[in-house]
Design a protein around this motif. Structure first.
Motif, PDB file in Angstrom:
ATOM      1  N   LEU A 144      -6.266   1.817   9.344  1.00 53.22           N
ATOM      2  CA  LEU A 144      -5.093   2.653   9.110  1.00 53.22           C
ATOM      3  C   LEU A 144      -3.823   1.835   8.914  1.00 53.22           C
ATOM      4  O   LEU A 144      -3.055   2.079   7.987  1.00 53.22           O
ATOM      5  CB  LEU A 144      -4.909   3.630  10.277  1.00 53.22           C
ATOM      6  CG  LEU A 144      -3.810   4.670  10.140  1.00 53.22           C
ATOM      7  CD1 LEU A 144      -4.035   5.559   8.926  1.00 53.22           C
ATOM      8  CD2 LEU A 144      -3.748   5.515  11.401  1.00 53.22           C
ATOM      9  N   PHE A 145      -3.602   0.860   9.773  1.00 52.08           N
ATOM     10  CA  PHE A 145      -2.335   0.119   9.751  1.00 52.08           C
ATOM     11  C   PHE A 145      -2.411  -1.237   9.041  1.00 52.08           C
ATOM     12  O   PHE A 145      -1.379  -1.801   8.709  1.00 52.08           O
ATOM     13  CB  PHE A 145      -1.810  -0.081  11.170  1.00 52.08           C
ATOM     14  CG  PHE A 145      -1.318   1.191  11.801  1.00 52.08           C
ATOM     15  CD1 PHE A 145      -0.047   1.678  11.521  1.00 52.08           C
ATOM     16  CD2 PHE A 145      -2.119   1.924  12.656  1.00 52.08           C
ATOM     17  CE1 PHE A 145       0.418   2.859  12.091  1.00 52.08           C
ATOM     18  CE2 PHE A 145      -1.677   3.100  13.235  1.00 52.08           C
ATOM     19  CZ  PHE A 145      -0.412   3.569  12.947  1.00 52.08           C
ATOM     20  N   GLY A 146      -3.621  -1.767   8.823  1.00 50.06           N
ATOM     21  CA  GLY A 146      -3.753  -3.033   8.109  1.00 50.06           C
ATOM     22  C   GLY A 146      -3.640  -4.276   8.977  1.00 50.06           C
ATOM     23  O   GLY A 146      -3.658  -5.394   8.463  1.00 50.06           O
ATOM     24  N   ASP A 173      -3.884   9.771   9.724  1.00 45.16           N
ATOM     25  CA  ASP A 173      -3.098   9.745   8.492  1.00 45.16           C
ATOM     26  C   ASP A 173      -3.176  11.130   7.854  1.00 45.16           C
ATOM     27  O   ASP A 173      -4.261  11.652   7.616  1.00 45.16           O
ATOM     28  CB  ASP A 173      -3.668   8.692   7.543  1.00 45.16           C
ATOM     29  CG  ASP A 173      -2.885   8.533   6.248  1.00 45.16           C
ATOM     30  OD1 ASP A 173      -2.033   9.392   5.933  1.00 45.16           O
ATOM     31  OD2 ASP A 173      -3.135   7.545   5.543  1.00 45.16           O
ATOM     32  N   LEU A 205       4.416  -0.543  14.873  1.00 50.34           N
ATOM     33  CA  LEU A 205       3.720   0.395  13.987  1.00 50.34           C
ATOM     34  C   LEU A 205       4.576   1.592  13.636  1.00 50.34           C
ATOM     35  O   LEU A 205       4.078   2.586  13.115  1.00 50.34           O
ATOM     36  CB  LEU A 205       2.412   0.855  14.648  1.00 50.34           C
ATOM     37  CG  LEU A 205       1.434  -0.262  15.021  1.00 50.34           C
ATOM     38  CD1 LEU A 205       0.210   0.321  15.716  1.00 50.34           C
ATOM     39  CD2 LEU A 205       1.039  -1.088  13.805  1.00 50.34           C
ATOM     40  N   THR A 254       4.527  -0.113   4.177  1.00 51.20           N
ATOM     41  CA  THR A 254       4.406   1.279   3.742  1.00 51.20           C
ATOM     42  C   THR A 254       4.640   2.222   4.922  1.00 51.20           C
ATOM     43  O   THR A 254       4.042   2.048   5.981  1.00 51.20           O
ATOM     44  CB  THR A 254       2.998   1.551   3.155  1.00 51.20           C
ATOM     45  OG1 THR A 254       2.763   0.640   2.083  1.00 51.20           O
ATOM     46  CG2 THR A 254       2.872   2.985   2.679  1.00 51.20           C
ATOM     47  N   LYS A 283       2.798   0.652   8.116  1.00 49.51           N
ATOM     48  CA  LYS A 283       1.678  -0.253   7.867  1.00 49.51           C
ATOM     49  C   LYS A 283       2.165  -1.706   7.828  1.00 49.51           C
ATOM     50  O   LYS A 283       3.361  -1.967   7.673  1.00 49.51           O
ATOM     51  CB  LYS A 283       1.003   0.081   6.537  1.00 49.51           C
ATOM     52  CG  LYS A 283       0.318   1.437   6.518  1.00 49.51           C
ATOM     53  CD  LYS A 283      -0.343   1.691   5.171  1.00 49.51           C
ATOM     54  CE  LYS A 283      -0.970   3.056   5.118  1.00 49.51           C
ATOM     55  NZ  LYS A 283      -2.369   3.051   5.456  1.00 49.51           N
ATOM     56  N   LYS A 284       1.239  -2.619   7.941  1.00 51.96           N
ATOM     57  CA  LYS A 284       1.545  -4.043   7.888  1.00 51.96           C
ATOM     58  C   LYS A 284       2.273  -4.416   6.606  1.00 51.96           C
ATOM     59  O   LYS A 284       3.180  -5.243   6.613  1.00 51.96           O
ATOM     60  CB  LYS A 284       0.252  -4.856   8.013  1.00 51.96           C
ATOM     61  CG  LYS A 284       0.457  -6.344   8.050  1.00 51.96           C
ATOM     62  CD  LYS A 284      -0.860  -7.084   8.240  1.00 51.96           C
ATOM     63  CE  LYS A 284      -0.651  -8.576   8.333  1.00 51.96           C
ATOM     64  NZ  LYS A 284      -1.927  -9.286   8.576  1.00 51.96           N
ATOM     65  N   SER A 320      -7.469   6.733  14.595  1.00 49.37           N
ATOM     66  CA  SER A 320      -6.987   5.554  15.300  1.00 49.37           C
ATOM     67  C   SER A 320      -6.799   5.899  16.778  1.00 49.37           C
ATOM     68  O   SER A 320      -6.253   6.942  17.115  1.00 49.37           O
ATOM     69  CB  SER A 320      -5.644   5.121  14.695  1.00 49.37           C
ATOM     70  OG  SER A 320      -5.001   4.178  15.519  1.00 49.37           O
TER      71      SER A 320
END
Length: 183
Positions: free
Chosen positions: A66-68, A146, A82, A121, A117-118, A46
């Protein structure tokens, strides 16, 4: 009259040469921009650029994976979205502290922190931050990876070693360890 016509012709040639140079330079700049964008878009990590207020200015496709979040959802938002707590509520202060003191605590160092994450998580990431000046604008580039799988593998290895040590300590029989040459 011949002198005037000659001057006009020379001016016209000079103008055409200048236009050609501008056109060539424009093509070079466009090619460079396409190459740069292609590089960033194809990096497996990312890549996020923020300004000195923490506002996301650009991302790459790996960031979305990666983050959604889509790039549209991220650009213009504060990077702290984030991050889990306690980083989230303190991040703006971290930037302000650096701007005021120029003391680098994470810039150029890299470290393991947590990402958010969105879907909520929280996961472990390696984060590297660099600073750059673009004309008179201060920007920061974050490279994020990650590391969940690496940490999971390390934990499994540590657990195996602990189990092996427990087995050695619990046995009342003798244990003989031999290397690959029989010694």
């Amino acid at each position: 009259i011949a002198g005037i016509a000659e001057d006009i012709t020379e001016e016209k040639i000079a103008h055409e040469l200048l236009e050609q140079r501008v056109e060539d330079r424009t093509k070079d700049l466009l090619r460079s921009e396409i190459q740069h964008r292609s590089l960033i878009d194809n990096v497996i990590d990312s890549v996020i650029t923020i300004d000195n207020k923490g506002v996301i200015r650009s991302t790459n496709p790996a960031t979305e994976d990666l983050f959604g979040y889509s790039a549209v959802e991220l650009i213009g938002e504060n990077i702290k979205m984030l991050m889990p707590e306690p980083y989230q509520s303190k991040h703006d202060d971290y930037i302000l502290s650096y701007i005021n003191t120029k003391v680098k605590k994470i810039i150029g160092v890299g470290r393991e922190v947590s990402g958010l994450k969105k879907d909520g998580t929280i996961f472990p990431i390696d984060l590297g931050i660099s600073e750059m000046m673009l004309e008179d604008e201060q920007l920061f580039i974050g490279i994020i990876r990650d590391v969940s799988k690496r940490i999971e593998a390390e934990n499994m290895l540590n657990e195996s070693v602990s189990q092996l040590n427990a087995t050695f300590e619990a046995t009342t029989d003798g244990i003989l360890v031999v290397n690959d040459t029989g010694k």
